[in-house]
Design a protein around this motif. Structure first.
Motif, mmCIF file in Angstrom:
data_model
loop_
_atom_site.group_PDB
_atom_site.id
_atom_site.type_symbol
_atom_site.label_atom_id
_atom_site.label_comp_id
_atom_site.label_asym_id
_atom_site.label_seq_id
_atom_site.Cartn_x
_atom_site.Cartn_y
_atom_site.Cartn_z
ATOM 1 N N PRO A 1 0.845 -2.168 14.176
ATOM 2 C CA PRO A 1 1.223 -2.017 12.729
ATOM 3 C C PRO A 1 2.437 -2.695 12.445
ATOM 4 C CG PRO A 1 0.099 0.136 13.380
ATOM 5 C CD PRO A 1 0.180 -0.832 14.583
ATOM 6 N N GLY A 2 3.463 -2.634 13.319
ATOM 7 C CA GLY A 2 4.664 -3.170 13.357
ATOM 8 C C GLY A 2 4.537 -4.511 13.216
ATOM 9 N N ASP A 3 3.832 -5.175 13.836
ATOM 10 C CA ASP A 3 3.445 -6.669 13.898
ATOM 11 C C ASP A 3 2.789 -7.143 12.611
ATOM 12 O OD1 ASP A 3 4.409 -7.055 16.477
ATOM 13 O OD2 ASP A 3 2.327 -6.280 17.272
ATOM 14 N N ARG A 4 2.212 -6.291 11.662
ATOM 15 C CA ARG A 4 1.646 -6.659 10.726
ATOM 16 C C ARG A 4 2.403 -6.476 9.434
ATOM 17 N NH1 ARG A 4 -2.082 -10.094 11.917
ATOM 18 N NH2 ARG A 4 -2.446 -9.997 9.632
ATOM 19 N N LEU A 5 3.577 -5.555 9.641
ATOM 20 C CA LEU A 5 4.499 -5.432 8.526
ATOM 21 C C LEU A 5 5.140 -6.701 8.023
ATOM 22 C CD1 LEU A 5 6.489 -2.330 9.415
ATOM 23 C CD2 LEU A 5 4.906 -2.628 7.748
ATOM 24 N N PHE A 6 5.090 -6.749 6.679
ATOM 25 C CA PHE A 6 5.980 -7.727 5.899
ATOM 26 C C PHE A 6 7.239 -7.214 5.373
ATOM 27 C CE2 PHE A 6 6.473 -10.312 1.978
ATOM 28 C CZ PHE A 6 6.786 -11.664 2.765
ATOM 29 N N LEU B 1 11.197 1.590 11.647
ATOM 30 C CA LEU B 1 10.414 2.896 11.224
ATOM 31 C C LEU B 1 9.300 2.901 11.850
ATOM 32 C CD1 LEU B 1 11.100 2.198 7.345
ATOM 33 C CD2 LEU B 1 12.447 3.843 8.941
ATOM 34 N N CYS B 2 8.706 2.037 12.436
ATOM 35 C CA CYS B 2 7.468 2.063 13.224
ATOM 36 C C CYS B 2 7.549 3.025 14.835
ATOM 37 C CB CYS B 2 6.757 0.628 13.622
ATOM 38 S SG CYS B 2 6.413 -0.337 12.120
ATOM 39 N N GLY B 3 6.814 4.000 14.626
ATOM 40 C CA GLY B 3 7.040 4.901 15.768
ATOM 41 C C GLY B 3 8.161 6.052 15.791
ATOM 42 N N SER B 4 8.709 5.787 14.607
ATOM 43 C CA SER B 4 9.781 6.783 14.396
ATOM 44 C C SER B 4 9.313 8.279 14.085
ATOM 45 C CB SER B 4 10.783 6.435 13.268
ATOM 46 O OG SER B 4 10.290 6.441 12.121
ATOM 47 N N ASN B 5 8.033 8.496 13.732
ATOM 48 C CA ASN B 5 7.619 9.812 13.277
ATOM 49 C C ASN B 5 8.319 10.422 12.221
ATOM 50 O OD1 ASN B 5 5.596 9.986 15.235
ATOM 51 N ND2 ASN B 5 6.950 10.333 16.853
ATOM 52 N N GLY B 6 8.794 9.540 11.301
ATOM 53 C CA GLY B 6 9.483 10.194 10.102
ATOM 54 C C GLY B 6 10.848 10.531 10.274
ATOM 55 N N ALA B 7 11.476 10.139 11.604
ATOM 56 C CA ALA B 7 12.708 10.666 12.090
ATOM 57 C C ALA B 7 13.895 9.834 11.278
ATOM 58 C CB ALA B 7 12.894 11.112 13.282
ATOM 59 N N LEU B 8 13.506 8.734 10.702
ATOM 60 C CA LEU B 8 14.602 7.879 10.404
ATOM 61 C C LEU B 8 14.516 7.675 8.547
ATOM 62 C CD1 LEU B 8 14.194 4.893 13.051
ATOM 63 C CD2 LEU B 8 16.013 6.650 13.147
ATOM 64 N N GLY B 9 13.484 7.739 8.112
ATOM 65 C CA GLY B 9 13.186 7.787 6.875
ATOM 66 C C GLY B 9 12.118 8.088 6.362
ATOM 67 N N VAL C 1 0.620 -1.272 -0.057
ATOM 68 C CA VAL C 1 -0.111 -0.016 0.036
ATOM 69 C C VAL C 1 0.762 1.167 -0.072
ATOM 70 C CG1 VAL C 1 -1.833 1.363 1.185
ATOM 71 C CG2 VAL C 1 -1.705 -1.330 1.528
ATOM 72 N N GLY C 2 0.481 2.207 -0.797
ATOM 73 C CA GLY C 2 1.191 3.512 -0.871
ATOM 74 C C GLY C 2 1.179 4.206 0.366
ATOM 75 N N ALA C 3 2.180 4.992 0.740
ATOM 76 C CA ALA C 3 2.263 5.444 2.210
ATOM 77 C C ALA C 3 1.043 6.442 2.395
ATOM 78 C CB ALA C 3 3.688 6.179 2.591
ATOM 79 N N GLY C 4 0.786 7.182 1.558
ATOM 80 C CA GLY C 4 -0.315 8.086 1.467
ATOM 81 C C GLY C 4 -1.682 7.635 1.376
ATOM 82 N N ALA D 1 4.255 5.179 10.852
ATOM 83 C CA ALA D 1 5.191 5.956 11.432
ATOM 84 C C ALA D 1 4.919 6.530 12.848
ATOM 85 C CB ALA D 1 5.165 7.174 10.605
ATOM 86 N N ALA D 2 3.773 6.483 13.402
ATOM 87 C CA ALA D 2 3.242 6.630 14.704
ATOM 88 C C ALA D 2 3.191 5.433 15.290
ATOM 89 C CB ALA D 2 2.034 7.439 14.625
#
Length: 438
Positions: A160-165, A196-204, A110-113, A146-147
């Motif tokens: 969401p991090g647990d659902r990430l592939f 990247l999960c919970g990084s609030n866009g501070a890592l990428g 899925v696209g991020a936006g 990101a949050a």
């Protein structure tokens, strides 16, 4: 316009023209007041339409030593500490769509936006769903990741991090990366994606996320029961945990401790109602029916069965005028944390969230003085520290935001600093937005 002019002067000019070349004239503009991030004004807004364009924006920023803060729908842009500066807001709204859906592998890219509700609607046409129910109604998938924003279904299906592939993201130098998925070094890739999960866009800057999906359950039933105190909530949740009923979610809504909001001020024998407990059961119709009957018998009291969620389900208890808190504590100690919060505040404090996991949200009155908020946080954090829990501030009114500690004690702070240095050594991505104000 004044802020963007200042940025032009300090960088030799040309950033506005360069952003327009990359994104198109319609998708690059000077920032307005509504584009600020947690009270910090922005200079420019750029909305790249491809992963390559995202990389070009970040390279242009790096060439001019400009900061970049990613933005989805902006539903949580006031969460967290203010960035130290916002030269460019990178809007991901054009990176939208369900780009790939594999029913065989049970994943969707899925696209991020892409708004989360649009993803759910698209998957529903094939009988599938993404078991993520973030409370921010208009949130995008990138913003949710990101949050690391979670809703009631986190109880059974995780964050969401647990659902990430896997993920695709652009780093601070403008290079596109793919982590997790079917890439080589899959385990390491998944660990990288989780960062990247919970990084609030501070890592990428997240470009897309590949997430695990599942079939839509045939039946969804909610069982609700009124509770008279946080202690009664604890006892009921303990019963549910020991019942093998496999709930999809266990949520609590504690708007007050009683009709007048204080303990010990009610006539003997009066029926005090502190709030509501709600349990979601999912599965096949016959199976759910049997579990519902068992749950009603277990909870006793005024248990009721519903085919729709309570009105408060999956909603935060705070508004933009409140100091919004997230409390994480073992579920067996959640009632103690609620009592500590209310005693420290000296006033009824709304609390809502996943009682089965001990992850809840609370709202402190925004009219309190910053030193009062700081004192309340100090007391609650001491109580939680003894119970292996923590309390973080999600958002606060501007007059309070810069006067309080958002995170409390962070034993992992040295590790977080090393992570930031690895991903963004020049601190250009959302500076100050990472955990600990990094």
């Amino acid at each position: 316009m004044g802020t963007s002019t200042a940025v032009e002067r300090t960088t030799g000019g040309g950033i506005g023209q360069r952003l327009a070349e990359i994104c198109g004239e319609r998708f690059a503009r000077p920032a307005g007041m509504a584009d600020g991030v947690a009270g910090a004004p922005a200079a420019w807004v750029a909305a790249p339409g491809t992963a390559e364009a995202v990389g070009a924006v970040l390279r242009a920023a790096a060439d001019r030593a400009l900061s970049v803060v990613p933005r989805g729908a902006g539903t949580k842009l006031d969460w967290g500490a203010p960035p130290s500066r916002v030269d460019i807001v990178l809007d991901t709204g054009r990176l939208a769509g369900v780009w790939h859906h594999s029913g065989e592998d049970m994943v969707a890219e899925v696209g991020a936006g892409t708004p989360l509700r649009a993803v759910q609607a698209a998957l529903a046409r094939t009988g599938m769903r993404l078991p993520i129910d973030a409370p921010s109604a208009e949130a995008t998938v990138g913003g949710v990741v990101a949050a690391d924003e979670t809703g009631p279904m986190r109880h059974r299906h995780g964050s969401p991090g647990d659902r990430l592939f896997g993920v695709s993201y652009v780093d601070a130098t403008g290079v596109l990366h793919h982590a997790g998925g079917w890439a080589a070094g899959e385990t390491a890739g998944h660990d990288l994606a989780r960062l990247l999960c919970g990084s609030n866009g501070a890592l990428g800057v997240l470009v897309s996320a590949t997430l695990r999906v599942q079939p839509v359950p045939a039946s969804r039933i909610w069982v609700t029961r009124q509770v008279r105190s946080p202690l009664e909530m604890y006892n009921l949740v303990r019963l549910i945990h020991g019942s093998w009923l496999s709930p999809a979610a266990i949520e609590i809504d504690l708007p007050r401790e009683g009709p007048t909001g204080s303990r010990g001020s009610h006539p003997a024998g009066s029926a005090l109602v502190a709030g509501s407990l709600a349990v979601l059961l999912e599965g096949g119709q016959a199976d759910v029916g049997g579990r519902v009957a068992r749950l009603v018998e277990l909870l006793e009291g005024d248990s009721r069965v519903h085919t729709a969620a309570p009105s408060w389900w999956g909603r935060y208890p705070f508004t933009a005028d409140d100091v919004a808190l997230r409390i994480d504590v073992p579920s067996a100690d959640l009632h103690a944390a609620v009592y500590a919060l209310r005693d420290a505040a000296g006033t009824p404090i709304p609390v809502r969230g996943s009682a089965g996991l001990g992850v809840v949200y609370a709202a402190l009155p925004g009219y309190l003085a910053p030193e009062q908020i700081a004192s309340i946080l100090s007391v609650v954090r001491r109580v939680l520290l003894a119970r292996n829990g923590r309390c973080v501030v999600l958002s606060a009114p501007p007059r309070i935001r810069r006067e309080i500690d958002f995170w409390g004690q962070l034993p992992t702070l040295p590790l977080l600093r090393r992570v930031k240095e690895r991903f963004d050594p020049d601190h250009r991505l959302a500076p100050g937005r990472y955990t600990g104000g990094i």
